[in-house]
Design a protein around this motif. Structure first.
Motif, PDB file in Angstrom:
ATOM      1  N   VAL A   7       1.270  -9.394  -9.433  1.00 45.00           N
ATOM      2  CA  VAL A   7       1.573  -8.310 -10.380  1.00 45.00           C
ATOM      3  C   VAL A   7       0.959  -7.031  -9.820  1.00 45.00           C
ATOM      4  N   GLY A   9       2.375  -3.683  -6.919  1.00 47.35           N
ATOM      5  CA  GLY A   9       2.961  -3.555  -5.575  1.00 47.35           C
ATOM      6  C   GLY A   9       2.323  -2.465  -4.730  1.00 47.35           C
ATOM      7  N   PRO A  11      -1.101  -1.589  -1.946  1.00 44.80           N
ATOM      8  CA  PRO A  11      -1.591  -2.259  -0.741  1.00 44.80           C
ATOM      9  C   PRO A  11      -2.129  -3.663  -1.019  1.00 44.80           C
ATOM     10  N   GLN A  37      -0.562   3.847  -5.521  1.00 41.97           N
ATOM     11  CA  GLN A  37      -1.184   5.179  -5.387  1.00 41.97           C
ATOM     12  C   GLN A  37      -0.884   5.879  -4.070  1.00 41.97           C
ATOM     13  N   VAL A  38      -0.597   5.107  -3.020  1.00 43.83           N
ATOM     14  CA  VAL A  38      -0.377   5.787  -1.730  1.00 43.83           C
ATOM     15  C   VAL A  38       0.829   6.731  -1.803  1.00 43.83           C
ATOM     16  N   ASP A  40       1.277   8.876  -3.893  1.00 44.87           N
ATOM     17  CA  ASP A  40       0.807  10.177  -4.385  1.00 44.87           C
ATOM     18  C   ASP A  40      -0.105  10.900  -3.402  1.00 44.87           C
ATOM     19  N   ASN A  46      -7.466   6.830   7.556  1.00 51.75           N
ATOM     20  CA  ASN A  46      -8.555   5.857   7.656  1.00 51.75           C
ATOM     21  C   ASN A  46      -8.079   4.424   7.510  1.00 51.75           C
ATOM     22  N   SER A 106      -2.939  -7.248  -9.288  1.00 50.52           N
ATOM     23  CA  SER A 106      -3.289  -6.145  -8.368  1.00 50.52           C
ATOM     24  C   SER A 106      -2.654  -4.862  -8.892  1.00 50.52           C
ATOM     25  N   TRP A 242      -3.651  -4.084 -20.435  1.00 50.20           N
ATOM     26  CA  TRP A 242      -2.793  -5.199 -20.878  1.00 50.20           C
ATOM     27  C   TRP A 242      -3.467  -6.561 -20.738  1.00 50.20           C
ATOM     28  N   ILE A 283      -7.645   0.031   2.856  1.00 49.05           N
ATOM     29  CA  ILE A 283      -7.945  -1.087   3.763  1.00 49.05           C
ATOM     30  C   ILE A 283      -8.693  -2.194   3.022  1.00 49.05           C
TER      31      ILE A 283
HETATM   32  P1  FAD Z   1      -2.473   0.693  -6.436  1.00 48.77           P
HETATM   33  O1  FAD Z   1      -2.177   1.379  -5.165  1.00 48.77           O
HETATM   34  O2  FAD Z   1      -2.945   1.489  -7.592  1.00 48.77           O
HETATM   35  O3  FAD Z   1      -1.178  -0.119  -6.853  1.00 48.77           O
HETATM   36  C1  FAD Z   1      -1.056  -0.698  -8.118  1.00 48.77           C
HETATM   37  C2  FAD Z   1       0.330  -1.278  -8.282  1.00 48.77           C
HETATM   38  O4  FAD Z   1       0.405  -1.944  -9.540  1.00 48.77           O
HETATM   39  C3  FAD Z   1       1.460  -0.266  -8.308  1.00 48.77           C
HETATM   40  O5  FAD Z   1       2.597  -0.823  -7.718  1.00 48.77           O
HETATM   41  C4  FAD Z   1       1.660  -0.032  -9.798  1.00 48.77           C
HETATM   42  O6  FAD Z   1       2.949   0.482 -10.110  1.00 48.77           O
HETATM   43  C5  FAD Z   1       1.500  -1.444 -10.300  1.00 48.77           C
HETATM   44  N1  FAD Z   1       1.187  -1.623 -11.723  1.00 48.77           N
HETATM   45  C6  FAD Z   1       0.230  -1.036 -12.475  1.00 48.77           C
HETATM   46  N2  FAD Z   1       0.219  -1.526 -13.726  1.00 48.77           N
HETATM   47  C7  FAD Z   1       1.224  -2.448 -13.768  1.00 48.77           C
HETATM   48  C8  FAD Z   1       1.735  -3.329 -14.778  1.00 48.77           C
HETATM   49  N3  FAD Z   1       1.221  -3.395 -16.011  1.00 48.77           N
HETATM   50  N4  FAD Z   1       2.784  -4.137 -14.446  1.00 48.77           N
HETATM   51  C9  FAD Z   1       3.320  -4.116 -13.205  1.00 48.77           C
HETATM   52  N5  FAD Z   1       2.861  -3.324 -12.206  1.00 48.77           N
HETATM   53  C10 FAD Z   1       1.830  -2.506 -12.492  1.00 48.77           C
HETATM   54  N6  FAD Z   1      -7.330   5.297   0.166  1.00 48.77           N
HETATM   55  C11 FAD Z   1      -7.550   5.284   1.488  1.00 48.77           C
HETATM   56  O7  FAD Z   1      -8.000   4.273   2.015  1.00 48.77           O
HETATM   57  N7  FAD Z   1      -7.252   6.381   2.255  1.00 48.77           N
HETATM   58  C12 FAD Z   1      -6.729   7.531   1.753  1.00 48.77           C
HETATM   59  O8  FAD Z   1      -6.484   8.504   2.480  1.00 48.77           O
HETATM   60  C13 FAD Z   1      -6.486   7.570   0.344  1.00 48.77           C
HETATM   61  N8  FAD Z   1      -6.020   8.686  -0.243  1.00 48.77           N
HETATM   62  C14 FAD Z   1      -5.767   8.695  -1.584  1.00 48.77           C
HETATM   63  C15 FAD Z   1      -5.235   9.838  -2.151  1.00 48.77           C
HETATM   64  C16 FAD Z   1      -4.912   9.879  -3.495  1.00 48.77           C
HETATM   65  C17 FAD Z   1      -4.303  11.122  -4.075  1.00 48.77           C
HETATM   66  C18 FAD Z   1      -5.142   8.713  -4.299  1.00 48.77           C
HETATM   67  C19 FAD Z   1      -4.759   8.710  -5.767  1.00 48.77           C
HETATM   68  C20 FAD Z   1      -5.711   7.587  -3.742  1.00 48.77           C
HETATM   69  C21 FAD Z   1      -6.045   7.563  -2.373  1.00 48.77           C
HETATM   70  N9  FAD Z   1      -6.622   6.437  -1.787  1.00 48.77           N
HETATM   71  C22 FAD Z   1      -6.810   6.420  -0.427  1.00 48.77           C
HETATM   72  C23 FAD Z   1      -6.970   5.237  -2.581  1.00 48.77           C
HETATM   73  C24 FAD Z   1      -5.919   4.149  -2.385  1.00 48.77           C
HETATM   74  O9  FAD Z   1      -4.651   4.697  -2.631  1.00 48.77           O
HETATM   75  C25 FAD Z   1      -6.206   2.957  -3.302  1.00 48.77           C
HETATM   76  O10 FAD Z   1      -7.495   2.448  -3.042  1.00 48.77           O
HETATM   77  C26 FAD Z   1      -5.197   1.824  -3.087  1.00 48.77           C
HETATM   78  O11 FAD Z   1      -3.882   2.285  -3.266  1.00 48.77           O
HETATM   79  C27 FAD Z   1      -5.464   0.671  -4.047  1.00 48.77           C
HETATM   80  O12 FAD Z   1      -4.481  -0.290  -3.883  1.00 48.77           O
HETATM   81  P2  FAD Z   1      -4.110  -1.328  -5.035  1.00 48.77           P
HETATM   82  O13 FAD Z   1      -3.012  -2.146  -4.476  1.00 48.77           O
HETATM   83  O14 FAD Z   1      -5.314  -1.979  -5.525  1.00 48.77           O
HETATM   84  O15 FAD Z   1      -3.595  -0.432  -6.255  1.00 48.77           O
END
Ligand code: FAD
Length: 306
Positions: A7, A9, A11, A37-38, A40, A46, A106, A242, A283
């Motif tokens: 759950v 999509g 990284p 978040q990527v 955005d 890095n 995730s 949720w 990463i």
């Molecule tokens: P996320 O990337 O937040 O993905 C969450 C996923 O879950 C998304 O697909 C979302 O749509 C989905 N989701 C959420 N709630 C639900 C739900 N209820 N049901 C179904 N799907 C759901 N990190 C770096 O290492 N280097 C960088 O240069 C960097 N720059 C950044 C710049 C910005 C502006 C931001 C906001 C963040 C940056 N980060 C960077 C941080 C990095 O983006 C996050 O650490 C990383 O994306 C986390 O990955 P994740 O998969 O845990 O979560």
């Protein structure tokens, strides 16, 4: 029924899906917005072995990597409820119900915004949220950090070593960070601390940030600081509302996981920014996603003798 249902999509979810699919088990990914978040962010510098890329490009690469395997991707779908059991159910906002033997949560996190004029307009053009990510882009420049809690003060200390000058802006009449951090901050020569300051606007020239406006909450006077960057550090909110009541969450709403990504619910694992694992980075999220998928696979081979 899936063997592994991911759950989210971002990284973490993408890495989990690739690792699960490579075990030849039935894998699904449900995501509100594949990429996370990527999408955005602009420059990513890095992610080791990728010298430089752009967020949207990185998001597409995540999706392509998952699509290279037999993974059922359900994009633009929001999960609204998790029901534990021998077969775990994930209910979607659309009303559909997905079933899986294991689930990997995730769902990531979002930065809390200050909601002032200029914040959205200049995002990635001077307005930043992540000092580890964007700090080096402001080398030698003037920046403000908004927020005097632990993350704001840590960010200000970190940035003071890279940028020319840091102005820390706190809304309350005192900083809220741990004393040891405050002491460190006050020892730095290129930091100005302003308390009782309500940020009113982020100014720009149409292209980039040029200043920050704030109101002195004691006197009511309006002030303006000339600068090139604003880091907003008023909280990272995990997308776990949720899950309240089903999976153990920390007081910050993060999913509590052990070293293998196991949550408080058997068969349910979690990875990335939504969890208690520190340092929210791509990463790290990807590594944790891979780990959660391997742990889910381990769980499957131990529990399914049928
Ligand atoms: P996320 O990337 O937040 O993905 C969450 C996923 O879950 C998304 O697909 C979302 O749509 C989905 N989701 C959420 N709630 C639900 C739900 N209820 N049901 C179904 N799907 C759901 N990190 C770096 O290492 N280097 C960088 O240069 C960097 N720059 C950044 C710049 C910005 C502006 C931001 C906001 C963040 C940056 N980060 C960077 C941080 C990095 O983006 C996050 O650490 C990383 O994306 C986390 O990955 P994740 O998969 O845990 O979560």
């Amino acid at each position: 029924e899936f063997d592994v249902l991911v759950v989210g999509g971002g990284p973490a979810g993408a890495a989990a899906a690739v690792y699960a699919a490579r075990k030849g088990i039935r894998t699904g990914v449900v995501a509100e917005r594949f990429g996370g978040q990527v999408l955005d962010t602009m420059a990513i510098e890095n992610y080791i072995s990728v010298l430089e890329t752009e967020g949207p490009k990185f998001g597409v690469a995540l999706e392509q990597h998952v699509k290279a395997y037999e993974v059922d991707i359900m994009n633009l779908q929001r999960a609204s409820r998790l029901v534990p059991g021998r077969s775990i159910q994930v209910e979607l906002a659309s009303g559909a119900v997905l079933k899986s033997k294991t689930v990997i949560l995730s769902t990531g996190a979002r930065w809390r915004q200050i909601n002032v004029p200029g914040e959205d307009e200049y995002r990635n053009r001077g307005v930043a949220y992540c000092p580890h990510c964007d700090g080096p882009l402001f080398k030698g420049k003037r920046v403000a950090v908004i927020g005097g809690g632990n993350s704001g003060v840590e960010a200000a200390i970190d940035l003071a070593g890279i940028v020319g000058h840091v102005t820390l802006i706190e809304f309350g009449d005192a900083l809220r960070a741990d004393e040891v951090l405050q002491r460190k901050l006050r020892s730095l020569p290129n930091v100005t601390i302003i308390t009782s300051a309500q940020t009113t606007e982020i100014h720009g020239d149409g292209k980039r940030v040029t200043g920050l406006g704030y109101k002195d909450r004691a006197s009511g006077d309006a002030h303006r600081v000339e600068l090139e960057g604003v880091f907003i550090q008023i909280g990272l909110v995990p997308n776990t509302e949720w899950l309240k009541g089903t999976v153990e969450l920390s007081k910050h709403g993060e999913i509590v996981v052990d070293a293998r990504g196991q949550t408080s619910v058997p068969g349910v694992f979690a990875a990335g920014d939504a969890t208690t694992v520190p340092y929210k980075q791509i990463i790290i999220a990807a590594g944790e996603g891979a780990k959660a998928a391997l742990a889910a696979f381990d769980h499957l081979i131990r529990s399914s003798v049928d």
